[in-house]
Design an enzyme around this catalytic site. Structure first.
Site, PDB file in Angstrom:
ATOM      1  N   GLY A 166      24.942   6.098 -28.047  1.00 17.13           N
ATOM      2  CA  GLY A 166      25.366   4.891 -27.186  1.00 17.13           C
ATOM      3  C   GLY A 166      24.979   5.314 -25.871  1.00 17.13           C
ATOM      4  CB  CYS A 167      24.754   8.012 -23.530  1.00 21.75           C
ATOM      5  SG  CYS A 167      26.511   8.492 -23.616  1.00 21.75           S
ATOM      6  CB  THR A 168      20.068   7.172 -26.071  1.00 25.55           C
ATOM      7  OG1 THR A 168      20.201   8.423 -25.793  1.00 25.55           O
ATOM      8  CG2 THR A 168      18.517   6.699 -26.086  1.00 25.55           C
ATOM      9  CB  ALA A 202      20.216   5.145 -20.612  1.00 24.26           C
TER      10      ALA A 202
END
Length: 172
Positions: free
Chosen positions: A61-63, A66
């Site tokens: 999710g963070c990737t 970003a």
């Protein structure tokens, strides 16, 4: 209404009740970026700041989130906005994450979790930043908040809100 809000916030996995509300002054901070240099919020006065908190480098999710911001960096820049990502990961982890994922905006290390806490963006059940975003106006006040963000399409939603806020400001 207050009881409903309290119930919703108590069920949230972060300290969202402590998040600064639109109109409030954005909590000041200085954190280390992936290049090892200090970054202060006050250094961006006169610009819009997209300050987004996320749990962990190198996770799905963070990737995704970003990459959404990276894909739209030119549009943010055209709107006189900068994007700053914050997590409790180290500056070295951010450096590796940026290199692996081709990220060119600043990721800030909040290793002591103090800034995440100041923005009500610290998970209550784990020592990680919660996925919240704050749009900070050129005057240093919170213009809009997003709590418990869904990563897919989030950057585009922030851009849409930024465009609307800029239109309203220009119409005054």
């Amino acid at each position: 209404m207050k009881l409903l809000l309290a119930l919703v916030l108590s069920a949230a996995p972060c300290l969202a009740a402590d998040a600064p509300l639109p109109g409030a002054n954005a909590p000041e901070f200085t954190l280390t970026a992936q290049d090892g240099k200090p970054v202060s919020l006050k250094g961006y006065r006169g610009k819009w700041v997209v300050l987004y908190f996320y749990p962990k480098d190198f996770t799905g999710g963070c990737t995704l989130e970003a990459h959404g911001f990276e894909k739209n960096l030119k549009r943010f820049s055209a709107a006189k906005a900068v994007v700053l990502g914050v997590s409790v990961d180290t500056a070295e982890s951010h450096k590796d994450f940026c290199a692996k994922e081709g990220l060119s905006f600043k990721l800030l290390s909040d290793a002591k979790a103090e800034v995440s806490a100041a923005y009500g963006s610290l998970m209550s059940d784990r020592p990680l930043s919660a996925r919240n975003t704050f749009l900070i106006g050129p005057d240093g006040t919170i213009a809009k908040t997003w709590l418990k963000v869904t990563p897919a399409g989030h950057a585009e939603g922030v851009l849409a809100a930024l465009a609307e806020l800029r239109r309203r400001k220009a119409a005054r």
